[in-house]
Write a protein that holds these residues in place. Structure first.
Motif, PDB file in Angstrom:
ATOM      1  N   GLY A   1       1.070  -1.112   0.223  1.00  0.00           N
ATOM      2  CA  GLY A   1      -0.533   0.532   0.157  1.00  0.00           C
ATOM      3  C   GLY A   1       0.697   1.442  -0.115  1.00  0.00           C
ATOM      4  N   PRO A   2      -0.383   2.178  -0.336  1.00  0.00           N
ATOM      5  CA  PRO A   2      -0.672   2.691  -0.081  1.00  0.00           C
ATOM      6  C   PRO A   2      -1.870   2.481  -0.958  1.00  0.00           C
ATOM      7  N   THR A   3      -0.558   2.629  -1.805  1.00  0.00           N
ATOM      8  CA  THR A   3      -2.016   2.434  -3.762  1.00  0.00           C
ATOM      9  C   THR A   3      -1.337   1.053  -4.281  1.00  0.00           C
ATOM     10  N   ALA A   4      -1.891   1.042  -4.863  1.00  0.00           N
ATOM     11  CA  ALA A   4      -1.489  -0.318  -6.266  1.00  0.00           C
ATOM     12  C   ALA A   4      -0.602  -0.780  -7.026  1.00  0.00           C
ATOM     13  N   THR A   5       0.223  -0.589  -7.490  1.00  0.00           N
ATOM     14  CA  THR A   5       1.428  -0.821  -7.768  1.00  0.00           C
ATOM     15  C   THR A   5       1.511  -0.897  -9.216  1.00  0.00           C
ATOM     16  N   PRO A   6       1.930   0.008  -9.806  1.00  0.00           N
ATOM     17  CA  PRO A   6       1.632  -0.459 -11.134  1.00  0.00           C
ATOM     18  C   PRO A   6       1.795  -1.619 -12.367  1.00  0.00           C
ATOM     19  N   GLN A   7       2.478  -1.925 -11.683  1.00  0.00           N
ATOM     20  CA  GLN A   7       2.638  -4.104 -12.191  1.00  0.00           C
ATOM     21  C   GLN A   7       0.778  -4.144 -12.036  1.00  0.00           C
ATOM     22  N   GLN A   8       0.360  -4.016 -10.546  1.00  0.00           N
ATOM     23  CA  GLN A   8      -0.726  -4.726 -10.744  1.00  0.00           C
ATOM     24  C   GLN A   8      -1.884  -4.312 -11.324  1.00  0.00           C
ATOM     25  N   VAL A   9      -1.638  -2.703 -10.848  1.00  0.00           N
ATOM     26  CA  VAL A   9      -3.143  -1.984 -11.999  1.00  0.00           C
ATOM     27  C   VAL A   9      -2.849  -2.731 -13.134  1.00  0.00           C
ATOM     28  N   GLN A  10      -1.541  -3.019 -14.193  1.00  0.00           N
ATOM     29  CA  GLN A  10      -1.046  -3.891 -15.047  1.00  0.00           C
ATOM     30  C   GLN A  10      -1.965  -4.649 -15.192  1.00  0.00           C
ATOM     31  N   ASN A  11      -1.993  -5.537 -14.412  1.00  0.00           N
ATOM     32  CA  ASN A  11      -2.377  -6.688 -14.556  1.00  0.00           C
ATOM     33  C   ASN A  11      -4.065  -7.223 -14.526  1.00  0.00           C
ATOM     34  N   LEU A  12      -3.975  -5.739 -13.306  1.00  0.00           N
ATOM     35  CA  LEU A  12      -5.924  -6.085 -13.016  1.00  0.00           C
ATOM     36  C   LEU A  12      -6.162  -5.570 -13.760  1.00  0.00           C
ATOM     37  N   SER A  13      -5.429  -4.568 -15.052  1.00  0.00           N
ATOM     38  CA  SER A  13      -6.359  -4.701 -16.098  1.00  0.00           C
ATOM     39  C   SER A  13      -6.604  -5.572 -17.603  1.00  0.00           C
ATOM     40  N   LEU A  14      -5.351  -6.264 -17.591  1.00  0.00           N
ATOM     41  CA  LEU A  14      -5.615  -7.716 -18.436  1.00  0.00           C
ATOM     42  C   LEU A  14      -6.489  -8.517 -17.887  1.00  0.00           C
ATOM     43  N   ALA A  15      -6.611  -8.541 -16.697  1.00  0.00           N
ATOM     44  CA  ALA A  15      -7.586  -9.888 -16.457  1.00  0.00           C
ATOM     45  C   ALA A  15      -8.696  -9.263 -16.502  1.00  0.00           C
ATOM     46  N   THR A  16      -9.529  -7.442 -16.357  1.00  0.00           N
ATOM     47  CA  THR A  16     -10.491  -7.624 -16.399  1.00  0.00           C
ATOM     48  C   THR A  16     -10.739  -7.708 -17.898  1.00  0.00           C
ATOM     49  N   PHE A  17      -9.713  -7.136 -18.743  1.00  0.00           N
ATOM     50  CA  PHE A  17     -10.190  -7.215 -20.438  1.00  0.00           C
ATOM     51  C   PHE A  17     -10.525  -8.943 -20.922  1.00  0.00           C
ATOM     52  N   LEU A  18      -9.613  -9.717 -20.623  1.00  0.00           N
ATOM     53  CA  LEU A  18      -9.263 -11.085 -20.363  1.00  0.00           C
ATOM     54  C   LEU A  18     -10.545 -11.682 -20.511  1.00  0.00           C
TER      55      LEU A  18
END
Length: 563
Positions: free
Chosen positions: A273-290
Motif C-alpha cells: 500500500g497505500p496504493t496498488a503498484t503499477p504492475q498490479q494496475v497493469q495486471n488487473l486491467s489485463l485480467a478485466t480485459f480477458l
C-alpha cells in the motif's frame, strides 16, 4: 434458346444436324453466350455507370459543379455512399438472375444436342466453356474494379456475406437443371480484409502497450467484433466455419500479446500500500480485459453449433486460464498477508501484564488488518470491474480471515482473564471491520452482512462464550454448537498442561495454522490424538499427573467428531 423450350430446341438442332451445320451452330451459340456473359458482368461492376445512373435520377445533381461531378463519378461521398451501395447490390442481384438463366440454357443445350458430333469442333463441353467464361469474367471485373475503386473494394469486402448469399441463390436456381452443388471447393476463402478487420480489433486493443493496457471496453469490442462476424456468416455453414477458424487465429494472437504484458514478479502481488503498484494496475486491467472477452466468447456456445464452437473452445479455455493465472496469485497473496497480520495476535495479547493497559482500544493487529482490507477493497477490487470477483472475492477473503482468526485465538496460551477480555474486544472490532468490508463488496443478489458467510461467522460468534465456558462443559455438543471440533480441542489443551500440537512439534503458531488449512479435518484430529497419546505415555514414564479430566474431555470431543 430464348424460350428454353426443350422440344422446340431439339427440333431446331435436329434440322441443323441434318444440314450438317450442328457443330458450327453449337460453337457459335457457346461463343455468343460467353460474350453475353461478359457483356452482362462488366457493367455490373462499372462504377462510372452507377454514378451516371444515380445522377440521372437525382435532379439536384445538375446544379453541382462540373469538377465536383467529375470527382464523384468514380467515388461516392459519405452522403451518397449508401445510395451507391444499394445500386451496386441491385445490379449484382440482377446479374445473378441473368447468369442463372444463362447457365440453365447451357445445360438445356447439352441435354438435346448430339454431343459426339458437336465435340468434333468443340474443345470442351458447352457447360465447361460456360463456367470458364463466367469465372474468368467475374475474376477480372472484380479484381480490376477493386483495384480502381476504393468504394467497390470496401463494399464487396464488408458485404462479403451478402455477396455469398447471392451465389447461394445462384446455385439454388441452377441445381434443378444441373449437377452443380455448393461445396467447400466452390466457396472462396474469407476475404483478407475481413480477417484483417478482426486482427485490427486485437491490435487496437493493445495499441497502448504496458502504459495503457486493454481493459473492459477493449475486451467487449474484440468479442463483439468476432460475434458479429460469426452472426453475419451464420447462414452459410461453410463460411461460418471459415470465420471461426480465422477468429481463433485472432484470439491466439490476442493471448500471445496479453501474456507478454503480464507481470509475474513480486511487485504484482505486493500489498504494502497505500496504493496498488503499477504492475498490479497493469495486471488487473489485463485480467478485466480477458474476463470480459472470454465471457462473451463462452456465450457463443449457446448461439452456434457444438462443432463450430469446438473450433473456438481451445482459445477460450486458454483465455480463461490466463485470466486465472493473473488473479489467483493475487488472491493467494491477500490471504497470506491477512494470515500474517492475524498471527501477530500472539504477541499482542501478551504485550502487557497490566490488566487495565490499553483496555477499550483496538489491538494493533486488528487496526492493521482493517487497513489491509480497506486497501484491498479500494485498490484491488475496485480495479477489477468484474461482477463475479465483486461477488465472490469478499466472501472468500472474509471466510479465510475468520478461519485463520478463530484458529489462532483457539491456540493462544496461556489464556488468563485479561487476555480473554482483550480477545473478545478484538472479536468485536474484527466483526465490525469485516461487516464493513463485505457490505461494499457483496452483489445486489447476496444476503446481507456477515450472515452470508455461513459456518465461519457462526464459529466466531460461538468463540466468545467458549472462552468463559466451564471446563466440565467443554465436551457438551450443545454448549459448543457452531464451533469445529478442532477449535474445541485446542481450547481444552489451552486450559490443560498438555502441549498444543505446534508446541509439541516445535512449530510456530502461524506454521501450524497453515498446516491445518492445507490438510483435512481428520488429519488435524489425528495429529491431536497422537499428541494426547504421547502425553499419556510420557506422563506414565515420568510419573507425572496425566490430567485425566482434560484427557477425558478431549477423548469425548474426538469421539463425537468421528461419530
Amino acid at each position: 434458346m430464348e424460350c428454353m423450350n426443350q422440344p422446340l430446341l431439339a427440333t431446331s438442332l435436329q434440322t441443323a444436324h441434318n444440314l450438317r451445320l450442328l457443330p458450327d451452330l453449337v460453337q457459335n451459340l457457346i461463343l455468343d453466350l460467353s460474350s453475353a456473359v461478359e457483356a452482362r458482368i462488366k457493367p455490373a461492376f462499372d462504377v462510372s455507370q452507377i454514378s451516371k445512373e444515380l445522377n440521372a435520377k437525382d435532379p439536384t445533381s445538375s446544379s453541382t459543379g462540373l469538377a465536383y461531378k467529375s470527382r464523384i463519378r468514380q467515388e461516392p461521398t459519405s452522403v451518397t455512399a449508401p445510395q451507391w451501395a444499394n445500386a451496386l447490390w441491385s445490379r449484382l442481384t440482377n446479374l445473378i438472375d441473368d447468369m442463372a438463366g444463362a447457365c440453365v440454357k447451357v445445360y438445356t443445350l447439352e441435354k438435346v444436342v448430339f454431343l459426339d458430333e458437336a465435340m468434333k469442333v468443340l474443345e470442351s463441353k458447352p457447360s465447361t466453356a460456360f463456367w470458364a467464361a463466367l469465372a474468368r469474367s467475374l475474376e477480372k471485373q472484380i479484381r480490376d474494379g477493386a483495384k480502381n475503386s476504393t468504394f467497390l473494394q470496401q463494399t464487396l469486402s464488408s458485404g462479403y456475406p451478402r455477396l455469398l448469399r447471392l451465389f447461394h441463390d445462384f446455385f439454388s436456381k441452377i441445381a434443378v437443371h444441373t449437377d452443380t452443388v455448393y461445396t467447400q471447393e466452390r466457396q472462396s476463402a474469407l476475404p483478407f480484409a475481413r480477417v484483417q478487420q478482426m486482427n485490427e480489433s486485437v491490435g487496437q486493443a493493445f495499441q497502448g502497450g504496458a502504459r495503457a493496457p486493454p481493459s473492459t471496453a477493449e475486451g467487449t469490442n474484440v468479442a463483439r467484433m468476432i460475434a458479429n462476424e460469426l452472426d453475419a456468416a451464420k447462414f452459410d455453414p461453410l463460411l461460418v466455419r471459415s470465420v471461426a477458424r480465422n477468429a481463433k487465429s485472432s484470439l491466439d494472437m490476442l493471448l500471445a500479446r496479453a501474456d507478454g504484458l503480464v507481470v509475474r514478479d513480486r511487485t504484482a502481488t505486493l500489498l504494502a500500500g497505500p496504493t496498488a503498484t503499477p504492475q498490479q494496475v497493469q495486471n488487473l486491467s489485463l485480467a478485466t480485459f480477458l474476463y470480459q472477452c472470454s465471457t462473451r466468447m463462452r456465450a457463443l456456445e449457446e448461439e452456434h453449433s457444438s462443432d463450430l464452437y469446438a473450433i473456438l473452445r481451445p482459445s477460450v479455455v486458454d483465455m480463461t486460464e490466463t485470466y486465472g493465472r493473473i488473479i489467483d496469485p493475487l488472491l493467494a497473496a491477500i490471504k497470506s498477508e491477512s494470515s500474517g497480520v492475524i498471527a501477530k495476535l500472539h504477541r499482542e495479547v501478551a504485550r502487557s501484564a497490566d490488566p487495565l493497559s490499553d483496555m477499550g482500544g483496538s489491538s494493533v493487529y486488528v487496526k492493521e488488518l482493517t487497513e489491509k482490507l480497506a486497501f484491498v477493497k479500494t485498490e484491488i477490487l475496485a480495479r477489477l470491474a468484474i461482477e463475479e470477483v465483486a461477488r465472490d472475492w469478499p466472501l472468500k477473503i472474509v471466510r479465510h480471515v475468520l478461519r485463520a482468526f478463530v484458529l489462532h485465538v483457539s491456540i493462544v496460551k496461556p489464556l488468563d482473564e485479561t487476555r480473554k477480555l482483550r480477545l473478545t474486544g478484538d472479536m468485536t472490532e474484527l466483526e465490525f471491520s469485516l461487516g464493513a468490508f463485505i457490505s461494499e463488496g457483496k452483489s445486489r443478489h447476496s444476503s446481507g452482512g456477515l450472515d452470508a458467510i455461513g459456518s465461519e461467522y457462526r464459529a466466531l460468534r460461538a468463540l466468545r462464550p467458549l472462552l468463559f465456558l466451564e471446563t466440565a462443559r467443554l465436551a457438551e455438543p450443545n454448549a459448543t454448537k457452531g464451533l469445529p471440533p478442532l477449535v474445541v480441542l485446542h481450547h481444552i489443551l489451552v486450559r490443560a498442561p498438555i502441549p498444543l500440537p505446534h508446541a509439541l512439534h516445535g512449530w510456530q503458531a502461524s506454521e501450524y495454522v497453515r498446516w491445518v488449512e492445507e490438510h483435512t479435518e481428520e488429519e488435524a484430529l489425528t495429529l491431536i490424538d497422537g499428541g494426547l497419546t504421547h502425553w499419556e505415555k510420557t506422563s506414565e514414564t515420568e510419573g507425572r499427573d496425566p490430567e485425566a479430566e482434560y484427557l477425558l474431555l478431549a477423548r469425548n470431543v474426538l469421539a463425537n467428531a468421528r461419530a
